[in-house]
Enzyme design. Sequence first.
Site, PDB file in Angstrom:
ATOM      1  N   SER A 232       0.852  -1.189   0.000  1.00 20.09           N
ATOM      2  CA  SER A 232       0.000   0.000   0.000  1.00 20.09           C
ATOM      3  C   SER A 232       0.887   1.237   0.000  1.00 20.09           C
ATOM      4  O   SER A 232       2.021   1.201   0.502  1.00 20.09           O
ATOM      5  CB  SER A 232      -0.869  -0.004   1.258  1.00 20.09           C
ATOM      6  OG  SER A 232      -1.377   1.288   1.490  1.00 20.09           O
TER       7      SER A 232
ATOM      8  N   TYR B 285      -0.717  -0.459   9.811  1.00 22.47           N
ATOM      9  CA  TYR B 285      -0.965  -0.911   8.436  1.00 22.47           C
ATOM     10  C   TYR B 285       0.270  -0.658   7.555  1.00 22.47           C
ATOM     11  O   TYR B 285       0.685  -1.514   6.768  1.00 22.47           O
ATOM     12  CB  TYR B 285      -2.176  -0.129   7.931  1.00 22.47           C
ATOM     13  CG  TYR B 285      -2.677  -0.466   6.561  1.00 22.47           C
ATOM     14  CD1 TYR B 285      -3.304  -1.684   6.294  1.00 22.47           C
ATOM     15  CD2 TYR B 285      -2.575   0.462   5.519  1.00 22.47           C
ATOM     16  CE1 TYR B 285      -3.804  -1.958   5.033  1.00 22.47           C
ATOM     17  CE2 TYR B 285      -3.076   0.196   4.259  1.00 22.47           C
ATOM     18  CZ  TYR B 285      -3.686  -1.022   4.016  1.00 22.47           C
ATOM     19  OH  TYR B 285      -4.188  -1.297   2.768  1.00 22.47           O
TER      20      TYR B 285
ATOM     21  N   LYS C 170       2.433  -3.363   5.590  1.00 22.46           N
ATOM     22  CA  LYS C 170       2.430  -3.295   4.130  1.00 22.46           C
ATOM     23  C   LYS C 170       3.824  -3.110   3.554  1.00 22.46           C
ATOM     24  O   LYS C 170       4.085  -3.509   2.420  1.00 22.46           O
ATOM     25  CB  LYS C 170       1.498  -2.177   3.660  1.00 22.46           C
ATOM     26  CG  LYS C 170       0.022  -2.501   3.835  1.00 22.46           C
ATOM     27  CD  LYS C 170      -0.340  -3.802   3.157  1.00 22.46           C
ATOM     28  CE  LYS C 170      -1.786  -3.901   2.725  1.00 22.46           C
ATOM     29  NZ  LYS C 170      -2.100  -5.219   2.142  1.00 22.46           N
TER      30      LYS C 170
END
Length: 302
Positions: free
Chosen positions: A153, A166, A170
């Site tokens: 991401s 996150y 990622k």
Amino acid sequence: MSEIRYDGRVAVVTGAGAGIGREYALELAKRGAKVVVNDLGGARDGSGSGTSAADAVVEEIKNAGGEAVANYDNVATMDGGESIVKTAVDAFGKVDILVNNAGILRDKSFLKMSEAEWDAVIGVHLKGAFCVTQPAVKVMKENNYGRVIFTSSTSGLYGNFGQTNYGAAKLGVVGIMNTLKLEVAKYDIKVNTIAPTAWSRMTEDVIPEAVGKKLQPKFNVPLVLLLCSEECQDSGKTYVMGGGWYGRTAIVSGEGVCLGDAERDIPVEEIRDNFTKIDSLEKTEPLNSGSDIFKYIGPLLA
Ligand code: NAI
């Protein structure tokens, strides 16, 4: 234009009950792949579970004349990962393609982030990538063929407010790829990473509707399908995409500067006085492995 097909290939797509994963599964099946549609169900934050999302996609594939089976296991456990791969082997005999796509979000600014929010997101994205990919690669190695996709991401690659958990997970999958690509190269297993952009359950409240409607999940499909194809000879690369734009991103090394002779002490002031050169990204290149850094350090060691 010669058609790219997946006849005789077996694909596993995790988190394929909705969003981008569903689109991968549908297109792979449309082009001849037998597909395991994995989805735990549950909410965006990873709570709960259910079978309906994966079942609906399997039904859609079958109605269109394709072959698919559902799996409802959690990617974040080793038992889950092994069971997902077993579903593919039991139903179709092997695994050729793995798209690690399942994901959740638990956004919080760093200072407010709880241990549970950290662990849940790292568990699904980072540990999940390990738990599913290891059993899948074992099968791919037996068959001397495999195509593995990790999903990163922009949060991990560049940063997004409120997503330290996150983002860490990622970017972590890029780390898995960087080393795994070396370990499996001789088995014709290619490992690549993509960072998609799409208006889905995951982003519906952060991307405004007018923009979101143009960021359809389907635009992430063609590049991922190319990376999953026999034609793909690239490995260890990262691509970013959205809305029909596709590009490569990479961790690159700057040319740097050799200051010492591997003996002389280097004072901090010398670093300061050369910092423009050290900091420069003017001449950069991606490296293929950690040992490539010795092309820069090497002259000092000769
Ligand atoms: P989504 O929320 O629509 O789909 C994710 C799917 O994964 C859901 O159906 C969910 O049930 C499933 N899932 C969640 N945890 C699971 C688990 N432990 N085991 C098995 N399945 C599980 O999200 P979307 O947007 O389709 O995202 C797909 C991937 O792309 C995710 O990895 C996400 O982080 C990534 N991504 C998405 C972006 C976007 O703009 N939508 C941007 C960057 C990355």
